[in-house]
Design a protein around this motif. Structure first.
Motif, PDB file in Angstrom:
ATOM      1  N   GLY A  20       0.413  -1.014   0.158  1.00 13.73           N
ATOM      2  CA  GLY A  20      -0.081  -0.364  -0.235  1.00 13.73           C
ATOM      3  C   GLY A  20       0.165   1.389  -0.338  1.00 13.73           C
ATOM      4  N   GLY A  21       2.012   1.032   0.091  1.00 12.10           N
ATOM      5  CA  GLY A  21       2.716   2.144  -0.214  1.00 12.10           C
ATOM      6  C   GLY A  21       3.022   3.142  -1.507  1.00 12.10           C
ATOM      7  N   MET A  22       2.358   5.061  -1.116  1.00 15.26           N
ATOM      8  CA  MET A  22       1.924   5.759  -1.816  1.00 15.26           C
ATOM      9  C   MET A  22       3.378   6.632  -1.634  1.00 15.26           C
ATOM     10  SD  MET A  22      -0.877   4.589  -3.119  1.00 15.26           S
ATOM     11  CE  MET A  22      -1.254   6.540  -3.812  1.00 15.26           C
ATOM     12  N   LEU A  23       4.388   6.532  -3.562  1.00 16.87           N
ATOM     13  CA  LEU A  23       5.487   7.065  -3.497  1.00 16.87           C
ATOM     14  C   LEU A  23       5.045   9.104  -3.320  1.00 16.87           C
ATOM     15  CD1 LEU A  23       8.468   6.659  -4.402  1.00 16.87           C
ATOM     16  CD2 LEU A  23       7.469   7.457  -6.513  1.00 16.87           C
ATOM     17  N   GLN A  24       6.245   9.414  -2.562  1.00 20.60           N
ATOM     18  CA  GLN A  24       6.103  10.690  -2.336  1.00 20.60           C
ATOM     19  C   GLN A  24       7.277  11.375  -2.686  1.00 20.60           C
ATOM     20  OE1 GLN A  24       6.513  12.159   1.772  1.00 20.60           O
ATOM     21  NE2 GLN A  24       8.168  13.390   1.214  1.00 20.60           N
ATOM     22  N   ASP A  25       8.359  10.528  -3.196  1.00 12.88           N
ATOM     23  CA  ASP A  25       9.481  11.142  -4.331  1.00 12.88           C
ATOM     24  C   ASP A  25      10.278  10.435  -4.154  1.00 12.88           C
ATOM     25  OD1 ASP A  25      10.893  11.399  -1.727  1.00 12.88           O
ATOM     26  OD2 ASP A  25      10.432  13.627  -1.549  1.00 12.88           O
ATOM     27  N   VAL A  26      11.450  10.608  -5.241  1.00 12.21           N
ATOM     28  CA  VAL A  26      12.366   9.762  -5.318  1.00 12.21           C
ATOM     29  C   VAL A  26      14.034  10.893  -5.773  1.00 12.21           C
ATOM     30  CG1 VAL A  26      13.809   8.703  -6.935  1.00 12.21           C
ATOM     31  CG2 VAL A  26      11.598   8.322  -6.624  1.00 12.21           C
ATOM     32  N   ARG A  27      14.335  10.820  -4.501  1.00 12.75           N
ATOM     33  CA  ARG A  27      15.442  12.194  -4.550  1.00 12.75           C
ATOM     34  C   ARG A  27      17.481  11.275  -3.901  1.00 12.75           C
ATOM     35  NH1 ARG A  27      14.297  15.844   0.275  1.00 12.75           N
ATOM     36  NH2 ARG A  27      14.258  14.687   2.095  1.00 12.75           N
ATOM     37  N   VAL A  28      18.238  11.723  -4.313  1.00 15.61           N
ATOM     38  CA  VAL A  28      19.357  11.725  -3.203  1.00 15.61           C
ATOM     39  C   VAL A  28      19.540  13.077  -2.369  1.00 15.61           C
ATOM     40  CG1 VAL A  28      21.575  12.454  -3.813  1.00 15.61           C
ATOM     41  CG2 VAL A  28      20.412  12.078  -6.233  1.00 15.61           C
ATOM     42  N   VAL A  29      20.422  12.178  -0.995  1.00 15.89           N
ATOM     43  CA  VAL A  29      20.456  12.330  -0.062  1.00 15.89           C
ATOM     44  C   VAL A  29      21.800  12.226   0.365  1.00 15.89           C
ATOM     45  CG1 VAL A  29      20.095  11.589   2.622  1.00 15.89           C
ATOM     46  CG2 VAL A  29      17.805  11.177   0.560  1.00 15.89           C
ATOM     47  N   LEU A  30      22.353  13.328   0.068  1.00 16.13           N
ATOM     48  CA  LEU A  30      23.552  13.221   0.556  1.00 16.13           C
ATOM     49  C   LEU A  30      24.698  12.333   1.262  1.00 16.13           C
ATOM     50  CD1 LEU A  30      24.645  17.277   0.297  1.00 16.13           C
ATOM     51  CD2 LEU A  30      25.329  15.630  -1.242  1.00 16.13           C
ATOM     52  N   GLU A  31      23.951  12.528   2.381  1.00 16.29           N
ATOM     53  CA  GLU A  31      24.590  11.148   3.086  1.00 16.29           C
ATOM     54  C   GLU A  31      24.415   9.460   2.941  1.00 16.29           C
ATOM     55  OE1 GLU A  31      20.975  12.320   5.735  1.00 16.29           O
ATOM     56  OE2 GLU A  31      22.057  13.322   4.829  1.00 16.29           O
ATOM     57  N   HIS A  32      23.726   9.816   1.945  1.00 17.67           N
ATOM     58  CA  HIS A  32      23.233   8.128   1.681  1.00 17.67           C
ATOM     59  C   HIS A  32      23.966   8.161   0.305  1.00 17.67           C
ATOM     60  CE1 HIS A  32      21.101   4.330   1.294  1.00 17.67           C
ATOM     61  NE2 HIS A  32      20.832   4.943  -0.004  1.00 17.67           N
ATOM     62  N   GLY A  33      24.938   8.801  -0.523  1.00 16.74           N
ATOM     63  CA  GLY A  33      25.598   8.292  -1.329  1.00 16.74           C
ATOM     64  C   GLY A  33      24.767   9.118  -2.697  1.00 16.74           C
ATOM     65  N   ASP A  34      25.253   8.121  -4.208  1.00 20.79           N
ATOM     66  CA  ASP A  34      24.417   8.685  -5.485  1.00 20.79           C
ATOM     67  C   ASP A  34      23.060   8.078  -5.542  1.00 20.79           C
ATOM     68  OD1 ASP A  34      27.225  10.468  -5.748  1.00 20.79           O
ATOM     69  OD2 ASP A  34      28.265   8.409  -6.570  1.00 20.79           O
ATOM     70  N   THR A  35      22.670   6.810  -5.214  1.00 17.01           N
ATOM     71  CA  THR A  35      22.304   6.198  -5.587  1.00 17.01           C
ATOM     72  C   THR A  35      20.407   6.635  -4.655  1.00 17.01           C
ATOM     73  OG1 THR A  35      22.864   3.616  -5.299  1.00 17.01           O
ATOM     74  CG2 THR A  35      20.209   4.065  -5.581  1.00 17.01           C
ATOM     75  N   PRO A  36      19.467   7.457  -5.300  1.00 15.56           N
ATOM     76  CA  PRO A  36      18.482   8.149  -4.933  1.00 15.56           C
ATOM     77  C   PRO A  36      17.951   7.332  -4.189  1.00 15.56           C
ATOM     78  CG  PRO A  36      18.424   8.680  -7.454  1.00 15.56           C
ATOM     79  CD  PRO A  36      19.598   6.971  -7.031  1.00 15.56           C
ATOM     80  N   VAL A  37      17.260   8.061  -3.151  1.00 17.56           N
ATOM     81  CA  VAL A  37      15.765   7.465  -2.498  1.00 17.56           C
ATOM     82  C   VAL A  37      14.855   7.344  -2.347  1.00 17.56           C
ATOM     83  CG1 VAL A  37      15.908   7.191   0.118  1.00 17.56           C
ATOM     84  CG2 VAL A  37      18.236   7.270  -0.167  1.00 17.56           C
ATOM     85  N   ARG A  38      13.916   5.969  -1.997  1.00 16.07           N
ATOM     86  CA  ARG A  38      12.131   6.569  -2.741  1.00 16.07           C
ATOM     87  C   ARG A  38      11.668   6.495  -1.452  1.00 16.07           C
ATOM     88  NH1 ARG A  38      11.238   4.218  -8.225  1.00 16.07           N
ATOM     89  NH2 ARG A  38       8.998   3.999  -7.360  1.00 16.07           N
ATOM     90  N   ARG A  39      10.819   7.452  -1.389  1.00 20.58           N
ATOM     91  CA  ARG A  39      10.259   7.476  -0.183  1.00 20.58           C
ATOM     92  C   ARG A  39       8.686   7.797  -0.037  1.00 20.58           C
ATOM     93  NH1 ARG A  39      11.759  12.727   3.710  1.00 20.58           N
ATOM     94  NH2 ARG A  39      10.752  13.730   1.388  1.00 20.58           N
ATOM     95  N   TYR A  40       8.155   6.225   0.862  1.00 17.33           N
ATOM     96  CA  TYR A  40       7.209   5.938   0.637  1.00 17.33           C
ATOM     97  C   TYR A  40       5.746   6.368   2.281  1.00 17.33           C
ATOM     98  CZ  TYR A  40       7.890   2.935  -3.318  1.00 17.33           C
ATOM     99  OH  TYR A  40       8.343   2.897  -4.979  1.00 17.33           O
ATOM    100  N   TRP A  41       5.220   6.833   1.619  1.00 14.57           N
ATOM    101  CA  TRP A  41       3.561   6.066   3.371  1.00 14.57           C
ATOM    102  C   TRP A  41       2.888   5.501   3.004  1.00 14.57           C
ATOM    103  CZ3 TRP A  41       4.952   9.023   7.230  1.00 14.57           C
ATOM    104  CH2 TRP A  41       5.647   9.832   7.036  1.00 14.57           C
ATOM    105  N   ILE A  42       2.906   4.965   3.489  1.00 12.84           N
ATOM    106  CA  ILE A  42       1.899   3.682   4.191  1.00 12.84           C
ATOM    107  C   ILE A  42       0.491   3.536   5.213  1.00 12.84           C
ATOM    108  CG2 ILE A  42       1.049   1.065   4.718  1.00 12.84           C
ATOM    109  CD1 ILE A  42       3.911   0.527   3.339  1.00 12.84           C
ATOM    110  N   SER A  43      -0.483   4.108   4.752  1.00 12.97           N
ATOM    111  CA  SER A  43      -1.758   4.720   5.566  1.00 12.97           C
ATOM    112  C   SER A  43      -1.811   3.330   6.125  1.00 12.97           C
ATOM    113  CB  SER A  43      -2.560   5.528   4.526  1.00 12.97           C
ATOM    114  OG  SER A  43      -2.165   6.890   4.508  1.00 12.97           O
ATOM    115  N   LEU A  44      -1.869   3.116   7.224  1.00 14.00           N
ATOM    116  CA  LEU A  44      -2.703   2.545   8.175  1.00 14.00           C
ATOM    117  C   LEU A  44      -4.367   3.016   8.562  1.00 14.00           C
ATOM    118  CD1 LEU A  44       0.031   1.798  11.422  1.00 14.00           C
ATOM    119  CD2 LEU A  44       0.213   0.876   8.679  1.00 14.00           C
TER     120      LEU A  44
END
Length: 180
Positions: free
Chosen positions: A156-180
């Motif tokens: 049920g994850g809904m994608l909020q965004d995909v972005r590069v996070v400096l402390e995480h390196g070069d691979t972009p991070v996908r951020r999801y929200w799951i409503s309960l």
């Protein structure tokens, strides 16, 4: 995934030392998401004893924690006595977890991947979030981890965004929200 699968989330315990050590060893020198351990992990008794102590402290919502740590339930994903992976359920988000990590982080040992363990563990983690009264949880994964984002989306994850996070390196991070 066999129909006889009995997946449970168990707190770290010395009783499963051998299975835990074997699971951690499969990750080599890499980071083990959801394990509560920093890479590289030495899978010995001292490491496990320290993990059990940390796990007990972090789960105790009455205990004061350092500023960079949130209350957190550390679990082992266990199938019929075998540690197949790890799951960390964070009761709240701090600035770092809002960027990468989210409320639930997990990983499955390589020899047990693609067998449904991540999906089953994520469902159990969501049950725990409901237990403590959360209305939604954030779950993140690397943009190139197709298996992980399919698992999150099927829960049920809904994608909020995909972005590069400096402390995480070069691979972009996908951020999801799951409503309960």
């Amino acid at each position: 995934m066999s129909s006889g699968m009995t997946i449970e989330l168990l707190r770290p315990s010395a009783a499963l030392f051998d299975s835990w050590a074997a699971a951690v060893s499969e990750f080599g020198d890499g980071h083990v998401d959801g394990s509560g351990l920093r890479a590289p992990v030495t899978p010995d008794r001292a490491t496990l004893d320290a993990l059990i102590e940390k796990s007990t402290l972090w789960a105790d919502t009455t205990a004061p924690l350092p500023d960079d740590i949130v209350h957190n339930d550390l679990y082992w994903i266990v199938d019929d006595g075998e540690v197949v992976g790890f799951l960390s359920f964070r009761h709240e988000l701090n600035d770092h977890l809002r960027e990468v990590g989210g409320h639930i982080g997990y990983s499955v040992r390589e020899s047990r991947r693609r067998q449904g363990y991540a999906s089953a563990a994520l469902r159990l983690g969501l049950d725990r979030a409901r237990e403590i009264g959360l209305e939604r949880v954030m779950v993140t994964c690397d943009d190139d981890n197709i298996g992980s984002f399919r698992t999150i989306e099927s829960a049920g994850g809904m994608l909020q965004d995909v972005r590069v996070v400096l402390e995480h390196g070069d691979t972009p991070v996908r951020r999801y929200w799951i409503s309960l």
